[in-house]
Design an enzyme around this catalytic site. Structure first.
Site: not given
Length: 241
Positions: A130, A192, A96
């Protein structure tokens, strides 16, 4: 022979860029090495700390835009060193925020312009939307599962190899269908979860590359009991977006 081999792991920015539990990637690599009889040396390097020249695998996690702004000066002080390590074949796993910073440029949603290191041929722009949810990726290292949570939209240059193709989720930008990037032995991704506990084939790929670079190791890795890891991946595979 295996007992004489030692791999040095380095967690880069463990305090400044580590808000998504990506420490689990370090623990997974350490476990899979030790379980096979290899010696493991675990190091940490945050702002101002030196990276050992004996390092074999560098792992760096994600953070907010503020975290990226916090580490950018330190990262640029390391530019020559990191590019040298990359060129020398050291294995990188960047997640990320640090994945974005290893591209050419990251422009935050508020307009801050951060020049990256250029390990990966890509650009990232912050957006108001997002991209968040479970993600599934088809890769050369099997089907990868994880959880993405980013507002940065990453676009690969034409000559940049992606980590894989998105089967479910957004990936680099939600438009082009690619996820992550690979350059030599450097891997970048938005996954993640952390990524490696549920994707043991990818973890072993990083280990194999590190062993081959350091020792010319070309034997098959001893198989581990990955039933729990594969069960976790199967559950994640079925989770809704």
């Amino acid at each position: 022979m295996v007992k004489e081999m030692e791999i040095t792991l380095c967690h880069l920015y463990p305090y400044s860029m580590n808000i998504y539990g990506d420490t689990g990637n370090m623990r997974t690599l350490e476990y899979r090495l030790v379980a096979r009889g290899f010696k493991v040396n675990v190091l940490k390097a945050d702002i101002g700390d030196k990276i050992s020249h004996e390092v074999d695998i560098i792992v760096a996690g994600g953070g907010q835009d503020s975290g990226q702004l916090h580490v950018k000066s330190d990262l640029h002080k390391r530019k020559k060193e990191i590019l040298s390590l990359h060129d020398d074949g050291v294995v990188f796993l960047t997640i990320c925020g640090t994945y974005q910073l290893l591209g050419h440029r990251f422009t935050t949603h508020s307009g801050d312009d951060i020049t990256g290191l250029g390990v990966f041929n890509l650009q990232t722009k912050g957006s108001s939307e997002r991209l968040i949810g479970n993600i599934v990726v088809d890769s050369p290292f099997g089907t990868l599962v994880g959880f993405e949570n980013h507002s940065g939209l990453t676009y690969l240059d034409d000559d940049q190899q992606p980590l894989g193709k998105v089967l479910k989720g957004a990936g680099n930008n939600g438009q082009t269908g690619d996820e992550g990037a690979i350059s030599k032995n450097a891997f970048g991704t938005y996954l993640h979860g952390p990524i490696l506990p549920k994707n043991p084939k990818l973890a072993d790929e990083l280990i194999r590359r590190a062993l081959k670079r350091k020792y010319g190791f070309s034997d098959e890795l001893v198989e581990l009991d990955d039933r729990e890891e594969n069960k976790a991946a199967a559950i994640a595979l079925e989770l809704p977006r």
